[in-house]
Design an enzyme around this catalytic site. Structure first.
Site, PDB file in Angstrom:
ATOM      1  N   THR A  12      44.285  34.495  41.386  1.00 52.34           N
ATOM      2  CA  THR A  12      45.534  34.052  42.006  1.00 52.34           C
ATOM      3  C   THR A  12      45.866  32.602  41.661  1.00 52.34           C
ATOM      4  O   THR A  12      47.038  32.231  41.590  1.00 52.34           O
ATOM      5  CB  THR A  12      45.457  34.223  43.529  1.00 52.34           C
ATOM      6  N   SER A  58      40.232  39.124  39.404  1.00 50.37           N
ATOM      7  CA  SER A  58      38.782  39.243  39.584  1.00 50.37           C
ATOM      8  C   SER A  58      38.371  40.668  39.943  1.00 50.37           C
ATOM      9  O   SER A  58      37.186  41.006  39.882  1.00 50.37           O
ATOM     10  CB  SER A  58      38.284  38.267  40.647  1.00 50.37           C
ATOM     11  N   THR A  91      39.743  35.406  44.115  1.00 48.53           N
ATOM     12  CA  THR A  91      38.979  35.395  45.368  1.00 48.53           C
ATOM     13  C   THR A  91      38.347  36.732  45.722  1.00 48.53           C
ATOM     14  O   THR A  91      37.374  36.769  46.477  1.00 48.53           O
ATOM     15  CB  THR A  91      39.878  34.957  46.541  1.00 48.53           C
TER      16      THR A  91
END
Length: 324
Positions: A12, A58, A91
């Site tokens: 992000t 991720s 994250t």
């Protein structure tokens, strides 16, 4: 001035969306040079070098990516002029990457992960401040020898305890029951406690030992869950982690399946709760399972994979889970 190397992997923090908005964005739109351009005062913290290692969500990171990342950091750590490292990361799996690196890296130089919950195009993007604090932490003397760390939302978190606990707010990470190990006040780290688990140069794990990645899966237990999924994992996996209810428990039908599976492959009991500890009890004696201690299911999977990769047997795996 210290020198810090930044390895950007996407997430992000690299995302773009509608100007001002925090949702509906797409990862991988900005590269490292664009991220650094938004961090005011970064050049005063350290001499910076870096590269765009990946630019992905991720969610898409793989064991191969982890090995490549670890290899780059270990090679760069041999440079006498390199003092620390920052990894920008999505994250969603940041805690998994941090824990893997914490177990396999062989350097005492600071390695700090960070990211953001809001895209770079949001009105109040959190990425620039998180990256600023991560660079400062990686350049600090205080961070040496403390294993892999994360800097996020003014917190310093250890790789073995960090967990994403909020999928919306900017203070998305916690050290769970153990709390954070310190705070970042702009560029100054304030350590409150030190990581006590074995890490980096104090572990038995190396990237060289990972010639092959054993397949380890996670089975999530819920009330009246069908145990047949365990049959599939028993036939296809080399190790299994159970995200059990409460302190890593499950129903009688699951116990019957697990009893047979644990004779063939190691089965680790973890908890879906996220806090607390799964300790040795009669369930392990009865079924031949291994308690996962304080590790979350995703981290238990990483540790079990590494243990299997180095050829550990059932008894040794039990000892490994006590140590890490």
């Amino acid at each position: 001035m210290k020198k810090v190397y930044i390895l950007a992997t996407g997430g992000t923090i690299s995302a773009a969306g509608c100007e001002g908005k925090t949702t509906g964005y797409h990862d991988g739109k900005f590269e490292l040079k664009d991220l650094l351009a938004r961090v005011k005062g970064a050049e005063k913290l350290a001499k910076l070098e870096g590269e765009q290692v990946l630019n992905i969500s991720s969610d898409d990171i793989t064991w191969g990516d982890w090995l490549s990342l670890a290899g780059k950091i270990e090679k760069l750590s041999l440079r006498s002029d390199m003092d620390g490292f920052v990894v920008t990361h999505g994250t969603n799996t940041l805690e998994e990457t941090a824990y893997f690196l914490n177990l396999v890296l062989k350097t005492e130089k600071p390695v700090v992960l960070t990211g953001s919950m809001r895209p770079a195009t949001a009105n109040s993007a959190d990425g620039p401040q998180n990256l600023y604090e991560a660079i400062a932490l990686a350049a600090s003397e205080e961070a040496k020898g403390k294993g892999v760390l994360a800097a996020f939302s003014d917190l310093i978190l250890s790789a073995d305890r960090i967990q994403k606990v909020n999928c919306f707010r900017t203070d998305a990470f916690s050290g769970r029951d153990f709390g954070c190990i310190g705070y970042m006040q702009d560029s100054v780290p304030k350590f409150l406690q030190y990581p006590v688990e074995n890490h980096t140069t104090h572990t038995r794990f190396t990237t060289e030992a990972l010639k092959r990645i054993p397949r380890v899966e996670i089975a999530y237990f819920s009330a009246d869950a069908d145990p047949e999924i365990l049959e599939f994992y028993g036939k296809t996996a080399e190790g299994l982690v159970i995200a059990g209810a409460g302190s890593g428990l499950f129903s009688k039908p699951w116990k019957e399946k697990i009893r047979g599976i644990a004779r063939e492959i190691p089965v680790v009991r973890s908890s879906r709760v996220g806090n607390g500890m799964v300790s040795q009890d009669h369930c392990d004696e009865e079924l031949g399972t291994i308690p996962g201690g304080t590790l979350t299911p995703v981290k238990a999977r990483i540790l079990l994979t590494l243990a299997l990769a180095m050829g550990a047997g059932q008894g040794e795996i039990g000892e490994i889970f006590k140590q890490y």
